[in-house]
Design a protein around this motif. Structure first.
Motif, PDB file in Angstrom:
ATOM      1  N   ALA A 312       0.826  -1.208   0.000  1.00  0.00           N
ATOM      2  CA  ALA A 312       0.000   0.000   0.000  1.00  0.00           C
ATOM      3  C   ALA A 312       0.861   1.260   0.000  1.00  0.00           C
ATOM      4  CB  ALA A 312      -0.921   0.005   1.220  1.00  0.00           C
ATOM      5  N   THR A 313       0.363   2.288  -0.693  1.00  0.00           N
ATOM      6  CA  THR A 313       1.078   3.560  -0.787  1.00  0.00           C
ATOM      7  C   THR A 313       0.151   4.712  -0.433  1.00  0.00           C
ATOM      8  OG1 THR A 313       0.533   3.717  -3.146  1.00  0.00           O
ATOM      9  CG2 THR A 313       2.653   2.720  -2.561  1.00  0.00           C
ATOM     10  N   ARG A 314       0.739   5.870  -0.192  1.00  0.00           N
ATOM     11  CA  ARG A 314      -0.040   7.058   0.154  1.00  0.00           C
ATOM     12  C   ARG A 314      -0.895   7.479  -1.039  1.00  0.00           C
ATOM     13  NH1 ARG A 314       0.871  12.260  -0.751  1.00  0.00           N
ATOM     14  NH2 ARG A 314       2.928  11.783  -1.580  1.00  0.00           N
ATOM     15  N   VAL A 315      -2.155   7.852  -0.761  1.00  0.00           N
ATOM     16  CA  VAL A 315      -3.086   8.267  -1.807  1.00  0.00           C
ATOM     17  C   VAL A 315      -3.406   9.752  -1.694  1.00  0.00           C
ATOM     18  CG1 VAL A 315      -5.403   7.958  -2.757  1.00  0.00           C
ATOM     19  CG2 VAL A 315      -4.084   5.969  -2.009  1.00  0.00           C
ATOM     20  N   SER A 316      -3.911  10.192  -0.551  1.00  0.00           N
ATOM     21  CA  SER A 316      -4.327  11.582  -0.381  1.00  0.00           C
ATOM     22  C   SER A 316      -3.112  12.473  -0.167  1.00  0.00           C
ATOM     23  CB  SER A 316      -5.289  11.709   0.809  1.00  0.00           C
ATOM     24  OG  SER A 316      -6.484  11.003   0.555  1.00  0.00           O
ATOM     25  N   GLU A 317      -3.197  13.695  -0.681  1.00  0.00           N
ATOM     26  CA  GLU A 317      -2.061  14.609  -0.639  1.00  0.00           C
ATOM     27  C   GLU A 317      -1.851  15.196   0.756  1.00  0.00           C
ATOM     28  OE1 GLU A 317      -4.472  18.674  -1.964  1.00  0.00           O
ATOM     29  OE2 GLU A 317      -2.952  17.813  -3.274  1.00  0.00           O
ATOM     30  N   ALA A 318      -0.674  15.770   0.941  1.00  0.00           N
ATOM     31  CA  ALA A 318      -0.320  16.539   2.138  1.00  0.00           C
ATOM     32  C   ALA A 318      -0.435  15.740   3.422  1.00  0.00           C
ATOM     33  CB  ALA A 318      -1.170  17.807   2.229  1.00  0.00           C
ATOM     34  N   ARG A 319      -0.195  14.432   3.327  1.00  0.00           N
ATOM     35  CA  ARG A 319      -0.192  13.600   4.528  1.00  0.00           C
ATOM     36  C   ARG A 319       1.152  12.876   4.599  1.00  0.00           C
ATOM     37  NH1 ARG A 319      -5.377  14.213   2.922  1.00  0.00           N
ATOM     38  NH2 ARG A 319      -6.986  14.342   4.539  1.00  0.00           N
ATOM     39  N   MET A 320       2.078  13.475   5.337  1.00  0.00           N
ATOM     40  CA  MET A 320       3.434  12.942   5.478  1.00  0.00           C
ATOM     41  C   MET A 320       4.031  12.612   4.111  1.00  0.00           C
ATOM     42  SD  MET A 320       4.056  13.211   8.693  1.00  0.00           S
ATOM     43  CE  MET A 320       5.520  12.236   9.031  1.00  0.00           C
ATOM     44  N   ALA A 321       3.870  13.567   3.186  1.00  0.00           N
ATOM     45  CA  ALA A 321       4.396  13.399   1.826  1.00  0.00           C
ATOM     46  C   ALA A 321       5.830  13.908   1.772  1.00  0.00           C
ATOM     47  CB  ALA A 321       3.518  14.159   0.826  1.00  0.00           C
ATOM     48  N   LEU A 322       6.760  13.023   1.468  1.00  0.00           N
ATOM     49  CA  LEU A 322       8.180  13.353   1.492  1.00  0.00           C
ATOM     50  C   LEU A 322       8.665  13.678   0.085  1.00  0.00           C
ATOM     51  CD1 LEU A 322      10.869  11.643   3.625  1.00  0.00           C
ATOM     52  CD2 LEU A 322      11.303  11.970   1.186  1.00  0.00           C
ATOM     53  N   THR A 323       9.321  14.845  -0.035  1.00  0.00           N
ATOM     54  CA  THR A 323       9.880  15.272  -1.319  1.00  0.00           C
ATOM     55  C   THR A 323      11.353  15.608  -1.145  1.00  0.00           C
ATOM     56  OG1 THR A 323       7.763  16.230  -2.030  1.00  0.00           O
ATOM     57  CG2 THR A 323       9.742  16.962  -3.187  1.00  0.00           C
ATOM     58  N   GLU A 324      12.194  14.991  -1.949  1.00  0.00           N
ATOM     59  CA  GLU A 324      13.626  15.281  -1.951  1.00  0.00           C
ATOM     60  C   GLU A 324      13.892  16.367  -2.998  1.00  0.00           C
ATOM     61  OE1 GLU A 324      15.806  13.688  -0.027  1.00  0.00           O
ATOM     62  OE2 GLU A 324      14.919  11.758   0.520  1.00  0.00           O
ATOM     63  N   ARG A 325      14.299  17.542  -2.537  1.00  0.00           N
ATOM     64  CA  ARG A 325      14.592  18.616  -3.474  1.00  0.00           C
ATOM     65  C   ARG A 325      15.945  18.413  -4.144  1.00  0.00           C
ATOM     66  NH1 ARG A 325      13.100  24.211  -0.461  1.00  0.00           N
ATOM     67  NH2 ARG A 325      15.386  24.322  -0.562  1.00  0.00           N
ATOM     68  N   ALA A 326      16.100  19.060  -5.297  1.00  0.00           N
ATOM     69  CA  ALA A 326      17.347  18.910  -6.043  1.00  0.00           C
ATOM     70  C   ALA A 326      18.541  19.470  -5.282  1.00  0.00           C
ATOM     71  CB  ALA A 326      17.223  19.606  -7.398  1.00  0.00           C
ATOM     72  N   ASP A 327      18.301  20.404  -4.367  1.00  0.00           N
ATOM     73  CA  ASP A 327      19.411  21.014  -3.634  1.00  0.00           C
ATOM     74  C   ASP A 327      19.753  20.256  -2.361  1.00  0.00           C
ATOM     75  OD1 ASP A 327      17.162  21.622  -2.184  1.00  0.00           O
ATOM     76  OD2 ASP A 327      17.682  23.711  -1.817  1.00  0.00           O
ATOM     77  N   GLY A 328      19.110  19.091  -2.140  1.00  0.00           N
ATOM     78  CA  GLY A 328      19.436  18.272  -0.993  1.00  0.00           C
ATOM     79  C   GLY A 328      18.581  18.494   0.237  1.00  0.00           C
ATOM     80  N   VAL A 329      17.660  19.443   0.166  1.00  0.00           N
ATOM     81  CA  VAL A 329      16.715  19.663   1.266  1.00  0.00           C
ATOM     82  C   VAL A 329      15.522  18.730   1.078  1.00  0.00           C
ATOM     83  CG1 VAL A 329      15.141  21.328   2.333  1.00  0.00           C
ATOM     84  CG2 VAL A 329      17.408  22.060   1.592  1.00  0.00           C
ATOM     85  N   THR A 330      15.059  18.140   2.166  1.00  0.00           N
ATOM     86  CA  THR A 330      13.911  17.228   2.120  1.00  0.00           C
ATOM     87  C   THR A 330      12.729  17.869   2.847  1.00  0.00           C
ATOM     88  OG1 THR A 330      15.345  15.287   2.082  1.00  0.00           O
ATOM     89  CG2 THR A 330      13.050  14.944   2.739  1.00  0.00           C
ATOM     90  N   ILE A 331      11.579  17.877   2.192  1.00  0.00           N
ATOM     91  CA  ILE A 331      10.364  18.457   2.754  1.00  0.00           C
ATOM     92  C   ILE A 331       9.382  17.341   3.081  1.00  0.00           C
ATOM     93  CG2 ILE A 331       8.509  20.130   2.438  1.00  0.00           C
ATOM     94  CD1 ILE A 331      11.325  21.331   2.321  1.00  0.00           C
ATOM     95  N   ILE A 332       8.837  17.345   4.300  1.00  0.00           N
ATOM     96  CA  ILE A 332       7.731  16.453   4.671  1.00  0.00           C
ATOM     97  C   ILE A 332       6.482  17.321   4.800  1.00  0.00           C
ATOM     98  CG2 ILE A 332       6.819  14.810   6.336  1.00  0.00           C
ATOM     99  CD1 ILE A 332       9.687  14.273   7.239  1.00  0.00           C
ATOM    100  N   ASN A 333       5.568  17.163   3.865  1.00  0.00           N
ATOM    101  CA  ASN A 333       4.345  17.958   3.843  1.00  0.00           C
ATOM    102  C   ASN A 333       3.234  17.199   4.556  1.00  0.00           C
ATOM    103  OD1 ASN A 333       2.085  19.481   3.285  1.00  0.00           O
ATOM    104  ND2 ASN A 333       2.179  19.227   1.058  1.00  0.00           N
ATOM    105  N   ASP A 334       2.857  17.687   5.727  1.00  0.00           N
ATOM    106  CA  ASP A 334       1.741  17.100   6.473  1.00  0.00           C
ATOM    107  C   ASP A 334       0.790  18.219   6.896  1.00  0.00           C
ATOM    108  OD1 ASP A 334       0.395  14.862   7.473  1.00  0.00           O
ATOM    109  OD2 ASP A 334       1.237  15.100   9.467  1.00  0.00           O
ATOM    110  N   ALA A 335       0.557  19.142   5.946  1.00  0.00           N
ATOM    111  CA  ALA A 335      -0.178  20.363   6.263  1.00  0.00           C
ATOM    112  C   ALA A 335      -1.672  20.263   5.994  1.00  0.00           C
ATOM    113  CB  ALA A 335       0.403  21.541   5.474  1.00  0.00           C
TER     114      ALA A 335
END
Length: 464
Positions: A312-335
């Protein structure tokens, strides 16, 4: 939607036909947005804060709907006229569901985790029968019937997420889709501003268990004493889940990997199997156990459940969604949403991932809404927890969230680690100036605090 004549709809919603042949059939989509209207469908003209659906009835008619559900006749458009369009929408969904005797309704509620669990349940059972589940958090008096109206004769399962802000809300939603399986996840402090106490919240959430149909199954959280006590509110079979030794569906040996994803051993009776979830945060273990218990209620085997949970994988957006940016910063969007329970879980996940990566951790936090008189203390406690967990930097956004900053500042060892800003643009400017490669950033708040826009802006950054 299954085919229903306009005459039958008028009878069900206590409406009058205006310019409509009673034998005309609605067999297309039921919509509240005229842009989605199409041939054979039904447009429901709801009043809104900024627009009135009646202004778009003509557009829906041109698009080919069989009729529109309105509160007044409109020249040139076929209408079913009712006193209350929202209530009529529910009445229509109740009619449709009543004509689908082979449909299994799975109702779920809880103070936190509803949408993530709904998504997970749908993924587990969809391979074994056509499944309808709401998109996002469609769990109120409008979204709930619209979801139910998607069911057809081929639909085997309807997963119905149910929210509540008042006593009686879940009873009403359950009357539209009577649940054969009723799941209560937890009783937290979300919406405590409406209910006053957790015990009052438990009364409201337990309405779902009272609504379980004869021969149905109630699924209860054995780790939450308020939920476990709901056993007395039904005469139907009860399945429990949790870490408690007595739970029917149980987890043991919970661990987080380097990406903050939990693993555990699933126990169901004499069966045991290894589960590695693809979601971030230990709180997903409870969601997984609840989903597995629902799967058992639907007749799935333990092996099928383990396979489903592992894939199983995440379906709905903005729920502990992890994004690796090209500059090496990682964002966890749980807003998408926040309450004290989910905020604590997200902070713990942030720290676990940061520890495994040896990364500098940032918690960018906004207000948790609808907490009533408990709001100041709840926000203060989150700030103090951030210090105790050793989050490296804390950015608190907005006046309503300021007690998070104050709590962190008073906890003891911190100096400039906690920062408060009034606005989202200020937060974005601060982060742009101070983030560096390797940093790990959690963005979390209630939806109404609008930190989603900040998370989106951070994800879009590509600083080289």
């Amino acid at each position: 939607m299954i085919p229903v004549s306009c005459g039958e709809i008028a009878d069900a919603v206590r409406g009058e036909l205006a310019g409509v042949d009673p034998s005309a059939v609605v067999d297309g989509a039921v919509v509240i947005d005229s842009r989605a209207a199409g041939p054979g469908g039904l447009f429901v003209a709801l009043p809104g804060e900024h627009v009135d659906g009646h202004d778009y009835v003509g557009t829906a008619t041109t698009a080919g709907v069989t009729a529109s559900l309105t509160t007044r006749p409109l020249d040139g458009s076929p209408c079913i006229v009712v006193d209350d369009a929202q209530r009529a929408l529910g009445d229509l969904a109740r009619l449709v569901v009543s004509r689908l005797p082979d449909l299994t309704v799975i109702g779920l509620t809880g103070s936190s985790g509803k949408t993530s669990t709904k998504d997970l349940i749908a993924q587990l059972i969809r391979p074994y029968g056509e499944t309808i589940a709401p998109e996002g958090s469609f769990n109120n008096e409008i979204g709930h019937p619209l979801t139910a109206l998607q069911a057809t004769e081929q639909t085997k399962y309807l997963v119905a997420e149910m929210g509540a802000r008042n006593n009686g809300d879940i009873t009403y939603l359950s009357s539209i889709t009577p649940p054969a399986i009723g799941l209560v996840l937890n009783v937290g402090t979300s919406h405590i501003g409406f209910f006053g106490t957790q015990d009052n919240i438990a009364v409201a959430k337990g309405e779902l268990i009272e609504a379980v149909t004869p021969g149905g199954i109630a699924v209860l959280n054995a780790d939450d004493h308020r939920v476990a006590a709901m056993r007395s509110r039904t005469k139907e079979r009860v399945l429990t889940f949790g870490e408690a030794p007595e739970a029917d569906v149980r987890a043991e040996g919970i661990k987080l990997d380097g990406e903050g994803r939990p693993s555990f051993t699933l126990h169901i009776g004499d069966f045991s199997g290894d589960v590695q979830l693809q979601f971030l945060g230990e709180h997903y273990v409870s969601n997984a156990l609840a989903s597995a218990a629902v799967g058992i209620a639907c007749g799935l085997t333990p092996d099928q459940l383990v396979a489903g949970l592992n894939s199983a994988t995440r379906v709905s957006e903005a729920r502990m969604a992890l994004t690796e940016r090209a500059d090496g910063v990682t964002i966890i969007n749980d807003a998408y949403n926040a309450n004290p329970d989910s905020m604590r879980a997200a902070l713990k996940a942030l720290v676990a991932i940061g520890r495994s990566r040896e990364a500098r951790t940032w918690a960018v936090l906004g207000e948790m809404l609808e907490l009533g008189d408990t709001s100041r203390d709840a926000h203060d406690a989150i700030g103090r927890l951030a210090v105790r967990l050793d989050v490296n930097r804390l950015v608190v956004v907005g006046a309503g969230a300021k007690p998070i900053h104050l709590g962190a500042s008073l906890e003891g060892s911190w100096g400039n680690e906690s920062m408060y800003v009034d606005t989202i643009p200020e937060a974005l400017e601060l982060l742009r100036s101070e983030l560096r490669p390797g940093d790990l950033v959690l963005v979390k708040s209630s939806k109404g605090s609008k930190l989603q826009s900040l998370a989106d802006a951070l994800v879009a950054e590509d600083v080289q």
